[in-house]
Design an enzyme around this catalytic site. Structure first.
Site, PDB file in Angstrom:
ATOM      1  N   LYS A 267       0.868  -1.196   0.000  1.00  0.00           N
ATOM      2  CA  LYS A 267       0.000   0.000   0.000  1.00  0.00           C
ATOM      3  C   LYS A 267       0.895   1.234   0.000  1.00  0.00           C
ATOM      4  O   LYS A 267       1.718   1.413   0.899  1.00  0.00           O
ATOM      5  CB  LYS A 267      -0.898   0.000   1.244  1.00  0.00           C
ATOM      6  CG  LYS A 267      -1.630   1.342   1.474  1.00  0.00           C
ATOM      7  CD  LYS A 267      -2.552   1.310   2.699  1.00  0.00           C
ATOM      8  CE  LYS A 267      -3.105   2.703   3.020  1.00  0.00           C
ATOM      9  NZ  LYS A 267      -3.962   2.737   4.215  1.00  0.00           N
ATOM     10  N   ASP A 272      -2.658  10.313   3.445  1.00  0.00           N
ATOM     11  CA  ASP A 272      -4.045   9.894   3.683  1.00  0.00           C
ATOM     12  C   ASP A 272      -4.735  10.913   4.582  1.00  0.00           C
ATOM     13  O   ASP A 272      -4.623  10.845   5.808  1.00  0.00           O
ATOM     14  CB  ASP A 272      -4.057   8.496   4.335  1.00  0.00           C
ATOM     15  CG  ASP A 272      -5.475   8.001   4.583  1.00  0.00           C
ATOM     16  OD1 ASP A 272      -6.426   8.608   4.040  1.00  0.00           O
ATOM     17  OD2 ASP A 272      -5.627   6.995   5.310  1.00  0.00           O
ATOM     18  N   LYS A 279     -10.084  12.919   8.219  1.00  0.00           N
ATOM     19  CA  LYS A 279      -9.578  12.549   9.539  1.00  0.00           C
ATOM     20  C   LYS A 279      -9.536  13.777  10.450  1.00  0.00           C
ATOM     21  O   LYS A 279      -9.442  14.897   9.949  1.00  0.00           O
ATOM     22  CB  LYS A 279      -8.132  12.031   9.401  1.00  0.00           C
ATOM     23  CG  LYS A 279      -8.014  10.654   8.791  1.00  0.00           C
ATOM     24  CD  LYS A 279      -6.538  10.248   8.695  1.00  0.00           C
ATOM     25  CE  LYS A 279      -6.382   8.884   8.079  1.00  0.00           C
ATOM     26  NZ  LYS A 279      -6.909   7.783   8.870  1.00  0.00           N
ATOM     27  N   ASP A 290       1.691   6.600   5.293  1.00  0.00           N
ATOM     28  CA  ASP A 290       0.687   5.615   4.894  1.00  0.00           C
ATOM     29  C   ASP A 290       1.127   4.839   3.645  1.00  0.00           C
ATOM     30  O   ASP A 290       0.360   4.085   3.066  1.00  0.00           O
ATOM     31  CB  ASP A 290      -0.656   6.314   4.680  1.00  0.00           C
ATOM     32  CG  ASP A 290      -1.834   5.392   4.922  1.00  0.00           C
ATOM     33  OD1 ASP A 290      -1.640   4.349   5.576  1.00  0.00           O
ATOM     34  OD2 ASP A 290      -2.936   5.701   4.436  1.00  0.00           O
ATOM     35  N   ASP A 349     -12.083   7.010   3.922  1.00  0.00           N
ATOM     36  CA  ASP A 349     -10.841   6.821   4.678  1.00  0.00           C
ATOM     37  C   ASP A 349     -10.399   5.353   4.677  1.00  0.00           C
ATOM     38  O   ASP A 349      -9.295   5.036   5.076  1.00  0.00           O
ATOM     39  CB  ASP A 349     -11.042   7.326   6.111  1.00  0.00           C
ATOM     40  CG  ASP A 349      -9.734   7.546   6.848  1.00  0.00           C
ATOM     41  OD1 ASP A 349      -8.667   7.520   6.188  1.00  0.00           O
ATOM     42  OD2 ASP A 349      -9.775   7.736   8.075  1.00  0.00           O
ATOM     43  N   GLU A 351      -9.344   3.622   2.301  1.00  0.00           N
ATOM     44  CA  GLU A 351      -8.903   3.721   0.908  1.00  0.00           C
ATOM     45  C   GLU A 351      -7.817   2.707   0.552  1.00  0.00           C
ATOM     46  O   GLU A 351      -7.706   2.316  -0.604  1.00  0.00           O
ATOM     47  CB  GLU A 351      -8.392   5.147   0.627  1.00  0.00           C
ATOM     48  CG  GLU A 351      -6.939   5.433   1.033  1.00  0.00           C
ATOM     49  CD  GLU A 351      -6.657   5.287   2.514  1.00  0.00           C
ATOM     50  OE1 GLU A 351      -7.587   5.392   3.322  1.00  0.00           O
ATOM     51  OE2 GLU A 351      -5.490   5.053   2.884  1.00  0.00           O
ATOM     52  N   ARG A 353      -7.471  -0.410   1.107  1.00  0.00           N
ATOM     53  CA  ARG A 353      -7.974  -1.686   0.572  1.00  0.00           C
ATOM     54  C   ARG A 353      -8.419  -1.537  -0.884  1.00  0.00           C
ATOM     55  O   ARG A 353      -8.380  -2.496  -1.644  1.00  0.00           O
ATOM     56  CB  ARG A 353      -9.077  -2.229   1.494  1.00  0.00           C
ATOM     57  CG  ARG A 353     -10.297  -1.387   1.597  1.00  0.00           C
ATOM     58  CD  ARG A 353     -11.131  -1.705   2.854  1.00  0.00           C
ATOM     59  NE  ARG A 353     -10.550  -1.133   4.065  1.00  0.00           N
ATOM     60  CZ  ARG A 353     -11.065  -1.270   5.279  1.00  0.00           C
ATOM     61  NH1 ARG A 353     -12.159  -1.988   5.461  1.00  0.00           N
ATOM     62  NH2 ARG A 353     -10.490  -0.726   6.326  1.00  0.00           N
TER      63      ARG A 353
HETATM   64  N1  BES Z   1      -4.123   4.715   6.911  1.00  0.00           N
HETATM   65  C1  BES Z   1      -5.191   4.403   7.771  1.00  0.00           C
HETATM   66  C2  BES Z   1      -4.824   3.388   8.847  1.00  0.00           C
HETATM   67  C3  BES Z   1      -3.796   3.842   9.853  1.00  0.00           C
HETATM   68  C4  BES Z   1      -4.207   4.333  11.064  1.00  0.00           C
HETATM   69  C5  BES Z   1      -2.453   3.683   9.609  1.00  0.00           C
HETATM   70  C6  BES Z   1      -3.262   4.700  12.008  1.00  0.00           C
HETATM   71  C7  BES Z   1      -1.518   4.049  10.542  1.00  0.00           C
HETATM   72  C8  BES Z   1      -1.923   4.552  11.753  1.00  0.00           C
HETATM   73  C9  BES Z   1      -6.350   3.811   6.965  1.00  0.00           C
HETATM   74  O1  BES Z   1      -6.445   4.214   5.646  1.00  0.00           O
HETATM   75  C10 BES Z   1      -7.594   4.236   7.656  1.00  0.00           C
HETATM   76  O2  BES Z   1      -7.817   5.400   7.730  1.00  0.00           O
HETATM   77  N2  BES Z   1      -8.360   3.286   8.125  1.00  0.00           N
HETATM   78  C11 BES Z   1      -9.547   3.558   8.828  1.00  0.00           C
HETATM   79  C12 BES Z   1     -10.574   2.564   8.376  1.00  0.00           C
HETATM   80  C13 BES Z   1     -11.965   2.874   8.837  1.00  0.00           C
HETATM   81  C14 BES Z   1     -12.509   4.083   8.120  1.00  0.00           C
HETATM   82  C15 BES Z   1     -12.839   1.676   8.553  1.00  0.00           C
HETATM   83  C16 BES Z   1      -9.269   3.391  10.315  1.00  0.00           C
HETATM   84  O3  BES Z   1      -8.507   2.498  10.675  1.00  0.00           O
HETATM   85  O4  BES Z   1      -9.784   4.174  11.096  1.00  0.00           O
HETATM   86 ZN    ZN Z   2      -4.645   4.849   4.746  1.00  0.00          ZN
HETATM   87 ZN    ZN Z   3      -7.549   6.036   5.427  1.00  0.00          ZN
END
Ligand code: BES
Ligand code: ZN
Ligand code: ZN
Length: 521
Positions: A267, A272, A279, A290, A349, A351, A353
């Site tokens: 990824k 992000d 966020k 990210d 968010d 994204e 996946r």
């Molecule tokens: N890049 C984030 C995940 C992340 C969080 C990486 C903290 C490193 C540290 C990912 O894209 C994300 O935002 N995931 C969301 C998913 C949710 C919207 C289902 C999350 O984990 O909150």
């Molecule tokens: Zn992300």
């Molecule tokens: Zn994200």
């Protein structure tokens, strides 16, 4: 950091610090500078017992140059417990002691004692390599002197067989170079590293023409032709269009092209923001890392190629910037992925996946790999579950999961297996409008994300997903990672994992005289 291996420290020109080894219970050998001085300092410091990681620093006068010389006594603990991995545990305390001297040039007087199975050469190569890993500093944008930076410039070692030490070190150094590439990428700010600049860096700097790693960049136009609607949607709100970068390594001489490869997928979200599902502002800057999964993949490819590994590896990194904008993708949008499955975007968010879905489809369709491993900073839920200490591993194959765990253990990159689940697989198929949804419920978010990726894995293919959201940023006090910085986690692990698939040259069959007699002409 410059390194060298010498047979005699008398050649250790410029050394301002000598490091002597002291084993458990203060056993020390002939390779400390002066027995009497060591005994004196040990007697004056009863808390120092030669335990692993203890250090004791004093100064003396260099007989050769008449200058002040720092001596660091390094406790190495039980000699029988020393192996490559435990030797790496000495790097952090040694670096701390060396940094405290403020000197630039140091030499380690390696030694051996009863019960030590590790050779002096293995010890020296492992320790110097680990100090190199631990002393990494990302200060290219500091215009003033950086006080946090270790002063150390040269670290040498006195060993019995310098050629052997050089040989062992070369392999470790090739891997470390890959880790440093991964860290440099992860720490680069988002305004410098965005999909096109990242792709350029991979193609021109990391694997320039002539490299055994062949690089192909897929532009947004090519991605469109391929039908990568999921990855394209993520980059839609950014002024910087997405890219996919494909890397192919067919062995040092390119001769493994007909083999079924192992595939690595990363990824690479260069920033992000969360997109329209934006966020919160706090610590949003951290989302420049990210792309840590892609950095691990690029770093591992570099390490694998630099060692001339005898294994075919293909890799792909999905690069996109996730931004809110008038043109951005929105919650409720339905996108069509490269393998034809439609995805209802419920949260922009989630994204990573989406980017990975198309990268996974592409690599399986184009190369038919026997095994696919992806690395991604995928879910905050994984950080909640495992902190910054463990990456979460999901796999449809027990043996593969075990191999990943073993590879991580070798190099202080800890993993913990988490479950796949049919209920979560149903949940990602539970949307009203499309085939899949990109989020599941409030709980078990990492499993939902893994099951979403699973929906893009062909039946019968071995696959593992490494959620490195917690480990891509270094925890404090890690043995070989600097504190609080993009860690390069995964580059070493993936390198070791891939090397475990290396083909050994076929054994030459033993021909007995009787067999020769029976050959009919
Ligand atoms: N890049 C984030 C995940 C992340 C969080 C990486 C903290 C490193 C540290 C990912 O894209 C994300 O935002 N995931 C969301 C998913 C949710 C919207 C289902 C999350 O984990 O909150
Ligand atoms: Zn992300
Ligand atoms: Zn994200």
């Amino acid at each position: 950091m410059d390194t060298y291996f010498e047979e005699s420290f008398e050649n250790a020109e410029n050394a301002e610090v000598f490091v002597g080894l002291v084993f458990a219970n203060n056993v020390f050998g002939k390779n400390v500078i002066s027995d009497t001085e060591v005994k004196k300092h040990l007697a004056a410091n009863p808390k120092f017992e030669g335990k692993r990681g203890q250090t004791l620093t004093y100064t003396t006068i260099n007989d050769y140059s008449d200058e002040v010389l720092h001596i660091v006594l390094l406790g190495v603990g039980e000699p029988s417990a020393l192996d490559e991995k435990t030797t790496e545990l000495l790097a952090a305390p040694l670096l701390k002691a060396l940094t405290a001297t403020g000197r630039e040039h140091a030499v380690i007087m390696t030694d051996t004692t009863e019960g030590m199975t590790l050779s002096r050469e293995q010890f020296a190569a492992s320790l110097i390599n680990a100090v190199n890993l631990k002393s990494y500093c990302f200060d290219k944008y500091k215009t003033k002197a950086n006080d946090d930076k270790p002063a150390l410039q040269t670290l040498g070692a006195e060993v019995e067989n310098p050629d052997e030490a050089e040989r062992l070190y070369a392999t470790l150094e090739a891997e470390t170079k890959g880790v440093l590439i991964a860290r440099d990428l992860a720490n680069e700010p988002g305004n410098v590293l965005y999909p096109q600049s990242y792709a350029d860096r991979i193609a021109n700097k990391i694997f320039p023409s002539g490299s055994p790693v062949k690089v192909t960049i897929l532009t947004d136009i090519e991605m469109e032709i391929l039908g990568m609607g999921a990855a394209l949607a993520v980059g839609q709100g950014s002024s910087k269009p997405p890219r996919m970068v494909v890397m192919e390594y067919n062995g040092a001489d390119g001769s493994l092209k007909d083999q079924k490869p192992i595939a690595l997928v990363g990824k690479g979200v260069t920033f992000d923001s969360g997109g329209i599902s934006i966020k919160p502002g706090e610590a949003m800057d951290e989302m420049k890392y990210d792309m840590g999964g892609s950095a691990a993949v690029v770093g591992a490819m570099s390490a694998i190629a630099a060692q001339g590994a005898n294994v075919r590896v293909v890799a792909i990194v999905g690069l996109a910037e996730n931004m809110p904008d008038a043109g951005a993708y929105k919650p409720g949008d339905v996108v069509t992925s490269m393998n034809g499955q439609t995805i209802e975007v419920l949260n922009t968010d989630a994204e990573g996946r989406l980017v990975l879905a198309d990268a996974l489809t592409y690599i399986q369709t184009k190369y038919d790999p026997h095994t696919v491993i992806d690395a991604a900073t995928l879910t905050g839920a994984c950080v909640v579950a495992l902190g910054h200490e463990f990456a979460g591993i999901f796999s449809n194959d027990d043996e593969l999961a075990q191999k990943i765990e073993a590879a991580g253990k070798e190099v202080h990159e800890k993993t913990w297996r988490l479950p796949l689940s049919e209920n979560f697989a149903k949940a990602v198929r539970g949307g009203k409008t499309g085939d899949l949804v990109n989020i599941t419920g409030r709980y078990g978010g990492s499993i939902g994300a893994a099951e979403f990726l699973h929906a893009f894995i062909d039946d019968g293919r071995k696959w593992a997903h490494c959620d490195i959201a917690g480990t891509a940023w270094a925890q404090k006090n890690h043995p070989v990672m600097p504190d609080d910085i993009g860690s390069g986690y995964g580059a070493r692990l993936l390198n070791r994992l891939v090397k475990s698939y290396e083909m050994q040259p076929a054994p030459v069959p033993e021909v007995k005289p009787a067999d020769i007699l029976h050959i009919q002409v």
